[in-house]
Design a protein around this motif. Sequence first.
Motif, PDB file in Angstrom:
ATOM      1  N   UNK A   1      25.333 -28.069 -52.331  1.00  0.00           N
ATOM      2  CA  UNK A   1      25.779 -26.890 -51.534  1.00  0.00           C
ATOM      3  C   UNK A   1      24.649 -26.259 -50.946  1.00  0.00           C
ATOM      4  N   UNK A   2      23.301 -26.336 -51.311  1.00  0.00           N
ATOM      5  CA  UNK A   2      22.166 -25.580 -50.685  1.00  0.00           C
ATOM      6  C   UNK A   2      21.703 -26.385 -49.785  1.00  0.00           C
ATOM      7  N   UNK A   3      21.799 -28.062 -49.849  1.00  0.00           N
ATOM      8  CA  UNK A   3      21.305 -28.823 -48.801  1.00  0.00           C
ATOM      9  C   UNK A   3      22.388 -28.810 -47.695  1.00  0.00           C
ATOM     10  N   UNK A   4      23.172 -28.792 -47.874  1.00  0.00           N
ATOM     11  CA  UNK A   4      24.429 -28.525 -46.795  1.00  0.00           C
ATOM     12  C   UNK A   4      24.212 -27.213 -45.793  1.00  0.00           C
TER      13      UNK A   4
ATOM     14  N   UNK B   1      22.619 -26.725 -41.711  1.00  0.00           N
ATOM     15  CA  UNK B   1      23.105 -25.978 -40.743  1.00  0.00           C
ATOM     16  C   UNK B   1      22.195 -24.752 -40.194  1.00  0.00           C
ATOM     17  N   UNK B   2      21.574 -24.293 -41.065  1.00  0.00           N
ATOM     18  CA  UNK B   2      20.371 -23.479 -40.659  1.00  0.00           C
ATOM     19  C   UNK B   2      19.413 -24.019 -39.999  1.00  0.00           C
ATOM     20  N   UNK B   3      18.755 -25.130 -40.043  1.00  0.00           N
ATOM     21  CA  UNK B   3      17.955 -25.990 -39.417  1.00  0.00           C
ATOM     22  C   UNK B   3      18.381 -26.158 -38.029  1.00  0.00           C
ATOM     23  N   UNK B   4      19.690 -26.596 -37.924  1.00  0.00           N
ATOM     24  CA  UNK B   4      20.127 -26.874 -36.604  1.00  0.00           C
ATOM     25  C   UNK B   4      20.428 -25.468 -35.805  1.00  0.00           C
ATOM     26  N   UNK B   5      20.489 -24.319 -36.442  1.00  0.00           N
ATOM     27  CA  UNK B   5      20.398 -23.352 -35.782  1.00  0.00           C
ATOM     28  C   UNK B   5      19.005 -22.810 -35.132  1.00  0.00           C
ATOM     29  N   UNK B   6      18.203 -23.374 -35.903  1.00  0.00           N
ATOM     30  CA  UNK B   6      16.720 -23.273 -35.467  1.00  0.00           C
ATOM     31  C   UNK B   6      16.092 -21.744 -35.582  1.00  0.00           C
TER      32      UNK B   6
ATOM     33  N   UNK C   1      11.835 -12.370 -52.441  1.00  0.00           N
ATOM     34  CA  UNK C   1      12.578 -12.590 -50.919  1.00  0.00           C
ATOM     35  C   UNK C   1      11.384 -13.121 -50.171  1.00  0.00           C
ATOM     36  N   UNK C   2      11.820 -14.360 -49.615  1.00  0.00           N
ATOM     37  CA  UNK C   2      11.037 -14.888 -48.576  1.00  0.00           C
ATOM     38  C   UNK C   2      11.704 -15.250 -47.320  1.00  0.00           C
ATOM     39  N   UNK C   3      10.753 -15.073 -45.972  1.00  0.00           N
ATOM     40  CA  UNK C   3      11.348 -15.659 -44.927  1.00  0.00           C
ATOM     41  C   UNK C   3      10.452 -16.689 -44.600  1.00  0.00           C
ATOM     42  N   UNK C   4      11.398 -17.897 -44.271  1.00  0.00           N
ATOM     43  CA  UNK C   4      10.480 -19.372 -44.185  1.00  0.00           C
ATOM     44  C   UNK C   4      10.987 -19.729 -42.549  1.00  0.00           C
ATOM     45  N   UNK C   5       9.911 -20.259 -42.123  1.00  0.00           N
ATOM     46  CA  UNK C   5       9.957 -20.774 -40.611  1.00  0.00           C
ATOM     47  C   UNK C   5      11.064 -21.745 -40.572  1.00  0.00           C
ATOM     48  N   UNK C   6      11.405 -21.813 -39.065  1.00  0.00           N
ATOM     49  CA  UNK C   6      12.525 -22.941 -38.959  1.00  0.00           C
ATOM     50  C   UNK C   6      12.293 -24.390 -39.430  1.00  0.00           C
ATOM     51  N   UNK C   7      10.835 -24.494 -39.116  1.00  0.00           N
ATOM     52  CA  UNK C   7      10.661 -25.874 -39.545  1.00  0.00           C
ATOM     53  C   UNK C   7      10.532 -26.269 -40.920  1.00  0.00           C
ATOM     54  N   UNK C   8      10.554 -25.036 -41.813  1.00  0.00           N
ATOM     55  CA  UNK C   8      10.621 -25.212 -43.409  1.00  0.00           C
ATOM     56  C   UNK C   8       9.212 -25.242 -43.823  1.00  0.00           C
ATOM     57  N   UNK C   9       8.172 -25.361 -42.940  1.00  0.00           N
ATOM     58  CA  UNK C   9       6.960 -25.771 -43.728  1.00  0.00           C
ATOM     59  C   UNK C   9       5.865 -24.545 -43.960  1.00  0.00           C
ATOM     60  N   UNK C  10       6.314 -23.427 -43.591  1.00  0.00           N
ATOM     61  CA  UNK C  10       5.538 -22.218 -44.097  1.00  0.00           C
ATOM     62  C   UNK C  10       6.195 -20.965 -44.326  1.00  0.00           C
ATOM     63  N   UNK C  11       5.885 -20.088 -45.122  1.00  0.00           N
ATOM     64  CA  UNK C  11       6.303 -18.788 -45.474  1.00  0.00           C
ATOM     65  C   UNK C  11       5.771 -17.736 -44.347  1.00  0.00           C
ATOM     66  N   UNK C  12       6.803 -17.160 -43.808  1.00  0.00           N
ATOM     67  CA  UNK C  12       6.259 -16.083 -42.688  1.00  0.00           C
ATOM     68  C   UNK C  12       6.033 -14.772 -43.238  1.00  0.00           C
ATOM     69  N   UNK C  13       6.876 -14.342 -44.162  1.00  0.00           N
ATOM     70  CA  UNK C  13       6.874 -13.105 -44.891  1.00  0.00           C
ATOM     71  C   UNK C  13       7.544 -13.235 -46.149  1.00  0.00           C
ATOM     72  N   UNK C  14       6.980 -12.423 -47.205  1.00  0.00           N
ATOM     73  CA  UNK C  14       7.428 -12.286 -48.643  1.00  0.00           C
ATOM     74  C   UNK C  14       7.377 -10.940 -48.948  1.00  0.00           C
ATOM     75  N   UNK C  15       8.381 -10.688 -50.084  1.00  0.00           N
ATOM     76  CA  UNK C  15       8.111  -9.526 -50.974  1.00  0.00           C
ATOM     77  C   UNK C  15       9.018  -9.598 -52.276  1.00  0.00           C
ATOM     78  N   UNK C  16       8.666  -8.820 -53.245  1.00  0.00           N
ATOM     79  CA  UNK C  16       9.057  -8.910 -54.476  1.00  0.00           C
ATOM     80  C   UNK C  16       8.820  -7.752 -55.170  1.00  0.00           C
ATOM     81  N   UNK C  17       9.372  -7.692 -56.373  1.00  0.00           N
ATOM     82  CA  UNK C  17       9.223  -6.397 -57.127  1.00  0.00           C
ATOM     83  C   UNK C  17       7.915  -6.225 -57.804  1.00  0.00           C
ATOM     84  N   UNK C  18       7.121  -7.440 -57.628  1.00  0.00           N
ATOM     85  CA  UNK C  18       5.940  -7.767 -58.615  1.00  0.00           C
ATOM     86  C   UNK C  18       4.836  -7.048 -57.590  1.00  0.00           C
TER      87      UNK C  18
END
Length: 101
Positions: A12-15, A19-24, A39-56
């Motif tokens: 399910x995650x791969x599917x 779909x998200x990758x096709x949206x760009x 929480x992480x925001x990952x670039x459309x290419x999937x190769x880098x983390x743009x922003x992250x936050x956590x309770x830590x």
Amino acid sequence: MSTEKKAKRQRRARRARVRIALQGVHRLCIHRTPQHIYAQIIAPEGDRVVASASTLTKDLRGSLESTGNIAAAAAVGKEIAVRAKAAGVEAVAFDRSGFKY
């Protein structure tokens, strides 16, 4: 967790990620444990983390009463939004990694 159940979740995650990758668009990945929220925001290419936050992080850890409840999730959400705006991200797609949220 049984291997069949894990395999179904990964499928399910791969599917969803295809779909998200096709949206760009950037994807927002959330991971939660009973004690912390990440929480992480990952670039459309999937190769880098743009922003992250956590309770830590020191900013959130000191201001929260508990790190695994709804108030902590709201605080992490606000922090990731601020960091995403600073990085120039305007829209994201929620990647639930095959889990039900």
